[in-house]
Design an enzyme around this catalytic site. Sequence first.
Site, short mmCIF file in Angstrom:
data_model
loop_
_atom_site.label_atom_id
_atom_site.label_comp_id
_atom_site.label_asym_id
_atom_site.label_seq_id
_atom_site.Cartn_x
_atom_site.Cartn_y
_atom_site.Cartn_z
N GLN A 318 10.78 -4.86 -11.03
CA GLN A 318 12.10 -3.93 -11.16
C GLN A 318 12.51 -3.79 -12.41
O GLN A 318 13.15 -5.05 -13.16
CB GLN A 318 13.25 -4.43 -10.16
CG GLN A 318 12.81 -4.54 -8.76
CD GLN A 318 12.69 -3.06 -8.19
OE1 GLN A 318 13.18 -2.09 -8.80
NE2 GLN A 318 12.48 -3.11 -6.87
N PHE A 347 4.45 -5.57 0.91
CA PHE A 347 4.62 -4.94 -0.15
C PHE A 347 5.08 -6.05 -1.32
O PHE A 347 6.15 -5.73 -2.16
CB PHE A 347 5.29 -3.59 -0.32
CG PHE A 347 4.67 -2.56 0.57
CD1 PHE A 347 3.70 -1.75 0.38
CD2 PHE A 347 5.57 -2.50 1.64
CE1 PHE A 347 3.19 -0.84 1.22
CE2 PHE A 347 4.98 -1.50 2.85
CZ PHE A 347 3.99 -0.80 2.33
N ASN A 352 9.10 -10.83 -5.64
CA ASN A 352 10.48 -10.90 -6.29
C ASN A 352 11.48 -11.08 -4.94
O ASN A 352 12.30 -11.86 -5.31
CB ASN A 352 10.91 -9.39 -6.21
CG ASN A 352 12.05 -9.05 -6.88
OD1 ASN A 352 12.67 -9.90 -7.74
ND2 ASN A 352 12.75 -7.97 -6.35
N GLU A 368 0.47 -8.25 0.34
CA GLU A 368 0.49 -7.22 -0.75
C GLU A 368 -1.10 -6.48 -0.75
O GLU A 368 -2.12 -7.42 -0.51
CB GLU A 368 0.76 -7.92 -2.01
CG GLU A 368 0.12 -7.09 -3.39
CD GLU A 368 1.22 -6.05 -3.48
OE1 GLU A 368 0.61 -4.78 -3.88
OE2 GLU A 368 2.30 -5.73 -3.12
N ASP A 416 9.36 -3.14 1.03
CA ASP A 416 9.93 -2.44 -0.21
C ASP A 416 8.49 -1.64 -0.64
O ASP A 416 8.01 -1.79 -1.83
CB ASP A 416 10.22 -3.56 -1.33
CG ASP A 416 10.90 -2.78 -2.64
OD1 ASP A 416 10.87 -1.70 -2.53
OD2 ASP A 416 10.99 -3.61 -3.63
N CYS A 442 12.74 3.61 -2.31
CA CYS A 442 13.15 4.63 -3.35
C CYS A 442 12.99 6.00 -3.13
O CYS A 442 12.99 6.79 -4.20
CB CYS A 442 12.30 4.20 -4.52
SG CYS A 442 10.35 4.50 -4.29
#
Length: 484
Positions: A318, A347, A352, A368, A416, A442
């Site tokens: 990010q 994801f 994070n 992932e 995410d 997003c």
Amino acid sequence: MAQFFKAQKRNNKTTRLPVLDIAVDTVDHHGKGICLTHKPIIVVANAVPGELYKIQITEQKQRVWFAKIVKVLKANEHRSAPFCQHYNECGGCSQQDFSASYQYQVKQDALEVFLRKNLDDSVFPPSVSFNDVLPYDDTVRTSIATDPKASKTPAIAYRRKARLSIDSRQASKVKIGYRAKQSNKIIDINVCPILDTPIQEPLFALTQVLKTLPIVKMLGHMTVLSDKQRQQVCLHLTKAPDYSALTQLKEATREIDLELTLELPESYEKSSPKSLVSLSNLVDAKANLAKCQKLNASFSICDDGETNIMLSPNHFIQVNAKVNIDMLKTAKQWLSLTKNDTLVDLFAGLGNFSLHFANDVKQCIAAEGVAEMVELGKQNAALNGLINVLFKHVDLSDVDAFKELNIPENSTFIIDPARQGALELMQVFSKLKPKRILYVSCNPISFARDINCLDEKYQIKQIKALDMFPFTEHIEMMALLERV
């Protein structure tokens, strides 16, 4: 009787598209102004309600016209002068004409209108709303260091990672910067106020030096990374440099206060895949890659003051540390995780969410799709002494692949995904029946589509807009869904 083709005369007259004086009625979730009173509707980039514009129509379709602003005839009280000298031509920022707080409110309102229109009240109850106003200090319009304990923060100087392109086709006019607005042309820049403050001075000292060196012809682009204590630039080479070019680069940049790394092409000593090395180490090894230590993750970030995440220039993070910290704090507050919970992070990237919340839960499963990031995620878990985090390489579009994860029922999920969303995962959720889903998105379009495809009945309990990219039309969001 033979017939001969006779070409029709061409009409060389070009149709002039209209120039109109209009005001827009609303802003859509893409950040575009919409004039609803005109038929057909008109979409105007960078337009907001409360202003009057002279516009040039650029494209006409049956149900919608598109336009650009020629002149602002009447401005509202939130309009201000752009703070970057490259704003009018650089494509990096699209909305420096207004204060950050006003932009955030406009984008948040547009996002809520879109979701209300596309989600049923049973999923997004009227009682749940966006009520968070980001505390920007709109008086700060230059890249200066600010007090981290201040109640308000400036929206500028937010970007800790960026990619700059390089055009070296003309030796006397080398350009290093971002793409132009709606073009592949590179705009040569010597300042960028949205970059993290500590990287700005050394970065542009570097770009000026690079323009004078032969090695610039071998560069494709550069990646900038900045944290509280370290600043790093990675030069991505498209051709293999010789020892003299590397030595010259090291000597020319000796006084510039940043770390220089190189991503070498596969042609460099037939290295495959591309190798990441420190410039200083490669020169010390006389340009012999076999004698030079290759870098895996050469940079680290620590957003919460405790959790260290190692990464390389090619890994996703990010880019807005301030908003990422706010997102993590909000997620922690919403989820109220306990030592009895299993957290499933899909994801997961470099960790994070997984690494920050591992100490709050019994077990954390981090899935992932990129194998390289999974391996680095494992290293990050070990670096932080976390033994309850399981990083797994999983095809997140394959429903059957989740069987091997042995996910308990009633687990808490964090997802995410990229802009395309996570449609396939909705089938997984219908089988695993998560207790809660924290969805970070997003793209509101794919978010709404995914939520509407959930078989089980889930309801949004909390929702928040995330202004990851101030001074652009982009807006991100996070939502907590619970099974009802």
